[in-house]
Design an enzyme around this catalytic site. Sequence first.
Site, PDB file in Angstrom:
ATOM      1  N   GLU A 118      14.237  -8.504  19.898  1.00 12.96           N
ATOM      2  CA  GLU A 118      13.184  -8.865  18.617  1.00 12.96           C
ATOM      3  C   GLU A 118      12.147  -9.895  19.090  1.00 12.96           C
ATOM      4  OE1 GLU A 118      12.525  -6.712  16.511  1.00 12.96           O
ATOM      5  OE2 GLU A 118      14.269  -5.444  16.907  1.00 12.96           O
ATOM      6  N   LYS A 150      -3.761  10.690  -7.725  1.00 12.66           N
ATOM      7  CA  LYS A 150      -4.531  11.825  -8.261  1.00 12.66           C
ATOM      8  C   LYS A 150      -3.961  12.185  -9.657  1.00 12.66           C
ATOM      9  CE  LYS A 150      -3.334  13.802  -4.514  1.00 12.66           C
ATOM     10  NZ  LYS A 150      -2.555  12.807  -3.769  1.00 12.66           N
TER      11      LYS A 150
END
Length: 645
Positions: A463, A246
């Site tokens: 995992e 921005k």
Amino acid sequence: MTNPAPPRKSPDQPWRTEGAPEEPPKPPGGRRLRGGWWGLIVAALVVYLAANLVLSYFDQANEPTIAYTEFSRQVNDGNVAKIYAKGDSIQGQLKKERTKPGGGTYTKFNTERPSFADDDLWANLTRHHVTVTAEPVVQHRGFLANLLISLAPMVLLVAVWVFVARRMRAGLGGPGGMLGRKAPPKPVELVPGQKRTTFDDVAGIDEVQGELHDVVDFLKNPDAYRRMGAKMPRGVLLAGPPGTGKTLLARAVAGEAGVPFFSASASEFIEMIVGVGASRVRELFAEARKVAPSIIFIDEIDTIGRARGGGASVSGHDEREQTLNQILTEMDGFSGAEGVIVLAATNRADILDPALTRPGRFDRVVQVSPPDRGGREAILEIHTRDIPLAPGVDLAQVARTTPGMTGADLANLANEAALLAVKRKQDAVTQSNLSDALEKVQLGAERPLVIPAEERRRTAYHESGHALLGMLQPGADPVRKVTIVPRGRALGVTLSTPEADRYAYTEEYLRGRIIGALGGMAAEQVVYGVITTGSESDLEQVTGIARGMVSRWGMSERVGRLSALPNDAQQAYGLAAAPQTLDVIDGEMRRIVDECYQAACRKLRDHRDQLDALAQALLENETLEEADAYRIAGITRLAKDLDES
């Protein structure tokens, strides 16, 4: 995108300028003495006279005047060491101390020889070996020394005066508040050859640039718009997540238009003294009007632009509200900000005051979102312009694996890759550097922990459960990497990212996300029959998805097609719905999560061989890349169109 921020002209000026004209040097001679300067001179004169009186008093107090009879007695007693005479005035110094008539002792003295005295003083002094000097016994300070000593209080007074004047300058109407009137504006000249930020330095947000091009064209060709009766927009609000560019966009607008650019953070206007921020706003707009057309950029405007009506001070007006009121007045008040466009940035547009966002103040609200895949590739090209890249580096592949990353994230990624190349003593950044840097940014830095064998095996199954369910679940994000190397706070990580950016999610996809997130806990349950604390972050993710499905996205039949909780439900949970509705939401969340957990356990039991194979490979290799993970699991991933967006 690497241009430095423009500098401030002075510490008291809370804004920075870019492309603004410079004021010429002040003419010699300064201003006429008037106003507060006369008071300062009178005060300095009083301090000087008082200091002289005090110093003279102390000088006299140290040299007592004694009677001439006492002086003659001391000479006869042989107690006078030396004297100095000027006319009938005599200064002298005794060999031994004597007591003053009023108390205390002395060695140096003053006396006056009477004109009628006929005591043959010279013979008496010679007889008692008294030295008659050519210089005064008591050396008094001269005029210059007295002047320097007496100037010290005056200098202190001036310093305090200037300090107070500067602190109160803004509240009293500029530099003339205490030290005279404010000087009139002086003519200015443009600085040639100043490098500016343009749209060439901005990438990945083309749709936003299109909206801002209107502002640039208006600044370049104001006459064409005036002929049609179109008015210059007063303000443009750039709203979006942090790091989306921005501030860079605002500077690029000013650079493209070639107009002066004033930038400041909203917090820099706030001071403890009420009224200072409002005065700084007045000064900023006054400076911008001098060089109009110009652009003012206020970053993080939500600092002072929050909705009014709460949190007022005892007096009813706090500094933040006065500053906001002054901004509103300057943008669309009686004075008007002719030729001045205000750009502002915030990531909390929902909390801004309605008076700030209405037409006439901020006429446009431009949403600056994270870039898409093509935008990410363009941003990476900009941030790697000054970084030597090895042959074969594929920025498009990096862009595909970084969905959701902002421009600031990608800049950090490129910098981390360059740092890794330096550490490894390489001449150029390779694809491996970029991949490792992405792991560090997304997963965290590696931790050198020594993990017991049993806990390491449990982590491998945890995992593997995540990875296997991500491979088996239809529509799930592809598994990119599985590792049991501790990173950040996690003992292991499974990285899954989509092939293309997603903007809407189906209920099936969200349930798949929940199943995949519960895969680690389900694997521990299937293999060990117990669960551990390693699923804390997984459960936080699951809870957020389930709450959104039930209370915000209408994916529950019992709650219905309504938004029962606001977006910030985690902060305001329980404040936006009736207690009965909250009970229903809790029940539906539990139902969805329980169903997904049962599905996860069932799938892992049905594919136990693949789960064991993945866990064993992780124990041997610690990290599995995408192709190796799918190969070991025996699952063929259908190739998707990588060009779809």
